[in-house]
Design a protein around this motif. Structure first.
Motif, PDB file in Angstrom:
ATOM      1  N   LYS A  36       0.816  -1.212   0.000  1.00 10.14           N
ATOM      2  CA  LYS A  36       0.000   0.000   0.000  1.00 10.14           C
ATOM      3  C   LYS A  36       0.852   1.266   0.000  1.00 10.14           C
ATOM      4  O   LYS A  36       0.419   2.314  -0.472  1.00 10.14           O
ATOM      5  N   ASN A  37       2.057   1.165   0.560  1.00 11.46           N
ATOM      6  CA  ASN A  37       2.917   2.346   0.653  1.00 11.46           C
ATOM      7  C   ASN A  37       3.696   2.632  -0.622  1.00 11.46           C
ATOM      8  O   ASN A  37       4.449   3.601  -0.675  1.00 11.46           O
ATOM      9  N   ARG A  38       3.516   1.796  -1.641  1.00 14.38           N
ATOM     10  CA  ARG A  38       4.202   2.021  -2.908  1.00 14.38           C
ATOM     11  C   ARG A  38       3.197   2.524  -3.932  1.00 14.38           C
ATOM     12  O   ARG A  38       2.115   1.968  -4.096  1.00 14.38           O
ATOM     13  N   ASP A  39       3.567   3.578  -4.635  1.00 11.67           N
ATOM     14  CA  ASP A  39       2.689   4.144  -5.656  1.00 11.67           C
ATOM     15  C   ASP A  39       2.817   3.318  -6.927  1.00 11.67           C
ATOM     16  O   ASP A  39       3.675   3.582  -7.765  1.00 11.67           O
ATOM     17  N   GLN A  40       1.947   2.333  -7.077  1.00 14.53           N
ATOM     18  CA  GLN A  40       2.003   1.460  -8.242  1.00 14.53           C
ATOM     19  C   GLN A  40       0.970   1.836  -9.305  1.00 14.53           C
ATOM     20  O   GLN A  40       0.914   1.238 -10.360  1.00 14.53           O
ATOM     21  N   ASN A  41       0.111   2.785  -8.991  1.00 14.36           N
ATOM     22  CA  ASN A  41      -0.973   3.114  -9.904  1.00 14.36           C
ATOM     23  C   ASN A  41      -0.502   3.948 -11.089  1.00 14.36           C
ATOM     24  O   ASN A  41       0.488   4.681 -11.009  1.00 14.36           O
ATOM     25  N   TYR A  85      12.371   1.788 -10.046  1.00 17.29           N
ATOM     26  CA  TYR A  85      11.843   1.582  -8.688  1.00 17.29           C
ATOM     27  C   TYR A  85      10.438   0.988  -8.758  1.00 17.29           C
ATOM     28  O   TYR A  85      10.089   0.056  -8.025  1.00 17.29           O
ATOM     29  N   LYS A  86       9.633   1.531  -9.653  1.00 13.40           N
ATOM     30  CA  LYS A  86       8.258   1.059  -9.807  1.00 13.40           C
ATOM     31  C   LYS A  86       8.210  -0.378 -10.301  1.00 13.40           C
ATOM     32  O   LYS A  86       7.295  -1.137  -9.964  1.00 13.40           O
ATOM     33  N   GLU A  87       9.200  -0.752 -11.107  1.00 11.29           N
ATOM     34  CA  GLU A  87       9.221  -2.092 -11.685  1.00 11.29           C
ATOM     35  C   GLU A  87      10.149  -3.050 -10.941  1.00 11.29           C
ATOM     36  O   GLU A  87      10.660  -4.005 -11.517  1.00 11.29           O
ATOM     37  N   GLN A  88      10.359  -2.791  -9.654  1.00 14.02           N
ATOM     38  CA  GLN A  88      11.007  -3.806  -8.833  1.00 14.02           C
ATOM     39  C   GLN A  88      10.104  -5.042  -8.766  1.00 14.02           C
ATOM     40  O   GLN A  88       8.870  -4.925  -8.841  1.00 14.02           O
ATOM     41  N   PRO A  89      10.681  -6.232  -8.609  1.00 15.19           N
ATOM     42  CA  PRO A  89       9.833  -7.417  -8.449  1.00 15.19           C
ATOM     43  C   PRO A  89       8.873  -7.244  -7.273  1.00 15.19           C
ATOM     44  O   PRO A  89       9.204  -6.583  -6.282  1.00 15.19           O
ATOM     45  N   ARG A  90       7.718  -7.831  -7.382  1.00 14.88           N
ATOM     46  CA  ARG A  90       6.702  -7.702  -6.332  1.00 14.88           C
ATOM     47  C   ARG A  90       7.261  -8.138  -4.977  1.00 14.88           C
ATOM     48  O   ARG A  90       7.055  -7.463  -3.959  1.00 14.88           O
ATOM     49  N   ASP A  91       7.991  -9.248  -4.943  1.00 17.90           N
ATOM     50  CA  ASP A  91       8.558  -9.731  -3.678  1.00 17.90           C
ATOM     51  C   ASP A  91       9.568  -8.737  -3.114  1.00 17.90           C
ATOM     52  O   ASP A  91       9.651  -8.549  -1.891  1.00 17.90           O
ATOM     53  N   LYS A  92      10.334  -8.115  -3.998  1.00 21.11           N
ATOM     54  CA  LYS A  92      11.310  -7.112  -3.547  1.00 21.11           C
ATOM     55  C   LYS A  92      10.598  -5.910  -2.940  1.00 21.11           C
ATOM     56  O   LYS A  92      11.045  -5.349  -1.936  1.00 21.11           O
ATOM     57  N   GLN A  93       9.489  -5.516  -3.538  1.00 23.54           N
ATOM     58  CA  GLN A  93       8.739  -4.385  -3.011  1.00 23.54           C
ATOM     59  C   GLN A  93       8.221  -4.682  -1.607  1.00 23.54           C
ATOM     60  O   GLN A  93       8.290  -3.824  -0.713  1.00 23.54           O
ATOM     61  N   PHE A  94       7.696  -5.875  -1.394  1.00 26.89           N
ATOM     62  CA  PHE A  94       7.232  -6.241  -0.057  1.00 26.89           C
ATOM     63  C   PHE A  94       8.406  -6.344   0.919  1.00 26.89           C
ATOM     64  O   PHE A  94       8.272  -6.024   2.107  1.00 26.89           O
ATOM     65  N   GLU A  95       9.546  -6.776   0.423  1.00 25.69           N
ATOM     66  CA  GLU A  95      10.747  -6.875   1.264  1.00 25.69           C
ATOM     67  C   GLU A  95      11.173  -5.493   1.747  1.00 25.69           C
ATOM     68  O   GLU A  95      11.419  -5.290   2.949  1.00 25.69           O
ATOM     69  N   VAL A  96      11.268  -4.529   0.832  1.00 28.49           N
ATOM     70  CA  VAL A  96      11.649  -3.163   1.203  1.00 28.49           C
ATOM     71  C   VAL A  96      10.595  -2.546   2.106  1.00 28.49           C
ATOM     72  O   VAL A  96      10.912  -1.859   3.090  1.00 28.49           O
ATOM     73  N   LYS A 133      25.813  -3.036  -5.207  1.00 30.35           N
ATOM     74  CA  LYS A 133      24.905  -3.558  -4.195  1.00 30.35           C
ATOM     75  C   LYS A 133      23.457  -3.136  -4.471  1.00 30.35           C
ATOM     76  O   LYS A 133      23.204  -2.094  -5.080  1.00 30.35           O
ATOM     77  N   THR A 134      22.536  -3.937  -3.983  1.00 34.10           N
ATOM     78  CA  THR A 134      21.108  -3.689  -4.150  1.00 34.10           C
ATOM     79  C   THR A 134      20.517  -3.146  -2.855  1.00 34.10           C
ATOM     80  O   THR A 134      21.007  -3.452  -1.755  1.00 34.10           O
ATOM     81  N   ILE A 135      19.465  -2.346  -2.967  1.00 35.60           N
ATOM     82  CA  ILE A 135      18.765  -1.833  -1.783  1.00 35.60           C
ATOM     83  C   ILE A 135      18.467  -2.975  -0.819  1.00 35.60           C
ATOM     84  O   ILE A 135      17.892  -3.996  -1.197  1.00 35.60           O
ATOM     85  N   ASP A 136      18.877  -2.784   0.460  1.00 37.99           N
ATOM     86  CA  ASP A 136      18.674  -3.821   1.469  1.00 37.99           C
ATOM     87  C   ASP A 136      18.325  -3.166   2.800  1.00 37.99           C
ATOM     88  O   ASP A 136      18.080  -1.956   2.863  1.00 37.99           O
ATOM     89  N   LYS A 137      18.272  -3.969   3.857  1.00 35.73           N
ATOM     90  CA  LYS A 137      17.883  -3.438   5.167  1.00 35.73           C
ATOM     91  C   LYS A 137      18.866  -2.379   5.651  1.00 35.73           C
ATOM     92  O   LYS A 137      18.465  -1.364   6.240  1.00 35.73           O
ATOM     93  N   GLU A 138      20.148  -2.589   5.415  1.00 37.90           N
ATOM     94  CA  GLU A 138      21.153  -1.590   5.827  1.00 37.90           C
ATOM     95  C   GLU A 138      20.889  -0.256   5.152  1.00 37.90           C
ATOM     96  O   GLU A 138      20.963   0.803   5.793  1.00 37.90           O
ATOM     97  N   PHE A 139      20.557  -0.304   3.867  1.00 41.16           N
ATOM     98  CA  PHE A 139      20.304   0.944   3.136  1.00 41.16           C
ATOM     99  C   PHE A 139      19.071   1.645   3.696  1.00 41.16           C
ATOM    100  O   PHE A 139      19.077   2.865   3.898  1.00 41.16           O
ATOM    101  N   VAL A 140      18.013   0.888   3.945  1.00 39.96           N
ATOM    102  CA  VAL A 140      16.774   1.469   4.456  1.00 39.96           C
ATOM    103  C   VAL A 140      16.984   2.058   5.847  1.00 39.96           C
ATOM    104  O   VAL A 140      16.555   3.185   6.133  1.00 39.96           O
ATOM    105  N   ASP A 141      17.635   1.333   6.734  1.00 44.76           N
ATOM    106  CA  ASP A 141      17.873   1.841   8.089  1.00 44.76           C
ATOM    107  C   ASP A 141      18.716   3.112   8.053  1.00 44.76           C
ATOM    108  O   ASP A 141      18.488   4.052   8.839  1.00 44.76           O
TER     109      ASP A 141
END
Length: 472
Positions: free
Chosen positions: A87-92, A236-247, A317-325
């Motif tokens: 829901k927090n990702r603008d996919q529309n 960013y919009k076309e990240q895999p669905r699982d990756k989006q839920f992961e982030v 490197k790919t966006i991961d938990k370290e990057f988000v934190d």
């Protein structure tokens, strides 16, 4: 310009499958006319300085004013909603994204009309084509005939970046872990904005990136960086669905009061750090010391994000938990008062209003604040709305301009924070945190015409007073 060609050697990970036209600069006359009418009618994401130029050149042309008035009545925006993403990702998307994409890639109005079948009603389609054909005559007279050589020169200069951009693209794609593939090219459609100074815009529409270019500008590195910025949005919009839920889960797990705000600025600020920061540096050989983005929050967040963005891109490197934190940490340090800042709170919000269309709400708020994500309900008191409200951590905005006493009384049952406040036929803005710590903004008006004035007060005040819900 010598750094432009040395980059081909310095960057790795070139995919041989990419064709020479994968990142292709072009000028689409048809899109130029569409943007011309969008700008003249004051549509969102258009250049205000271009609109001023159009107004000046057509101030005595009553026939054109009628064309603009008729064009502004067309509804080209119908939402295309994707429900199986976070829901927090603008996919529309909207039908206008497809219309703009087809304009970029159509050779004439007939092809354009056929491609738009099914996106909008045939009546709207026919009117749009007829209006654009008439508008083209005005466009030719005040822009195309005079500025075509200049936009062709801009095209020639920007096209020199195509090979280097392919090298950069591979790094960015890896960073986002995007699903974008080499068989889907990007069309970069530039359109002229007369002059050397002014406000230009760049908007992504599926695989077509539409970029306003000042006809006399010479800072091609910056303009190309803006293009790569827009490509970041699509990756960013076309990240895999699982990756989006992961982030999405990384932000939820962080569980600080700043995480939701950092998340709402993630897309725009990372794209700025990459396109206007890292990519610019790769091509020019130095960092751009100027502002990277017109919005101060996005600009400042991008710059504090930059060291980590550069590190990840250089290391593959790919966006991961370290990057988000890290993103949340630098955001909280840079914007400690963000939880009271209207401009930040409204970046991602739910809006509830009676007798108001979604487009009215979007346009009104966007006149004063930059909106990244907005969900809308055209009924305040419907019980399902409150269930939706309870599920969201985004800022909730209620616009009340009818049945004020009844509506306010109902809201008091949900928000005890406003028990002591009554509507006295004067515009009233209530801002507070609900029992779950989420920001709520209630605008109580005599009529819709007062909305702009209250939003202007909010923008000028910047922060809301946490001591009292009633904002003076």
């Amino acid at each position: 310009m010598k750094h432009l060609f040395s980059i081909i050697i310095s960057l790795l990970f070139v995919h041989q499958n990419y064709s020479q036209n994968f990142l292709n600069y072009k000028v689409s006359k048809l899109y130029c006319v569409l943007n011309f009418m969008q700008t003249a009618s004051g549509a969102q994401a258009t250049s205000p300085s271009f609109k001023e130029f159009i107004n000046l050149k057509t101030q005595h042309n009553l026939e054109f004013k009628k064309l603009v008035a008729d064009f502004s009545k067309l509804n080209l925006y119908h939402n295309i909603i994707k429900t199986d993403f976070p829901k927090n990702r603008d996919q529309n998307n909207s039908t206008y994204d497809l219309i703009a994409m087809h304009a970029v890639n159509s050779v004439d109005f007939n092809e354009f009309k056929m491609k738009c079948l099914g996106l909008i009603p045939i009546e709207t389609n026919q009117k749009m084509i007829a209006l654009l054909k008439s508008a083209e005559q005005v466009y030719d007279k005040i822009i195309w005939n005079e500025y075509k050589p200049k936009i062709e020169k801009q095209l020639a200069e920007l096209s020199k970046y195509e090979n280097a951009n392919m090298q950069i693209f591979n790094k960015i794609k890896a960073f986002y872990d995007s699903t974008w593939s080499e068989d889907i090219p990007f069309q970069i459609a530039i359109y002229p904005i007369p002059g050397v100074n002014g406000f230009s815009t760049a908007t992504p529409h599926i695989n077509s990136l539409c970029v306003g270019v000042l006809t006399d500008e010479t800072d091609y590195n910056s303009r190309n960086g803006a293009v790569l910025h827009e490509i970041c949005h699509m990756l960013y919009k076309e990240q895999p669905r699982d990756k989006q839920f992961e982030v999405d889960q990384y932000f939820k797990d962080n569980n600080t009061i700043y995480s939701k705000h950092a998340y709402s600025y993630m897309d725009e600020s990372v794209a700025t750090a990459i396109g206007n920061g890292w990519a610019y540096k790769k091509i020019s050989g130095k960092i751009d010391e100027n502002d990277w983005y017109a919005n101060k929050t996005i600009n400042d967040f991008a710059k504090v994000l930059y060291p980590k963005v550069e590190e990840y891109l250089e290391k593959g490197k790919t966006i991961d938990k370290e990057f988000v934190d890290n993103a949340i940490a630098v955001f909280s340090k840079k914007f400690p008062k963000s939880i009271y800042d209207y401009s930040i709170l409204l970046n991602s919000c739910f809006v509830y209003a009676d007798d108001m269309s979604e487009m009215e709400a979007v346009n009104s708020l966007s006149d004063f604040f930059q909106i990244y994500s907005l969900n809308f309900s055209a009924s305040i008191l419907h019980s399902n709305n409150f269930n939706l409200t309870d599920d969201s951590k985004d800022t909730r905005v209620f616009i009340i301009h009818k049945n004020q006493l009844q509506t306010l009384s109902s809201l008091k049952k949900i928000f005890p924070q406003i028990q002591d406040y009554e509507f006295k036929k004067q515009p009233m803005t209530l801002s507070f945190f609900d029992n779950d710590g989420r920001a709520v903004i209630i605008l109580v008006l005599n009529n819709k015409t007062e909305l702009g004035g209250e939003l202007l007060k909010m923008r000028n005040k910047n922060f809301f007073d946490i001591k009292s819900p009633l904002q003076q």
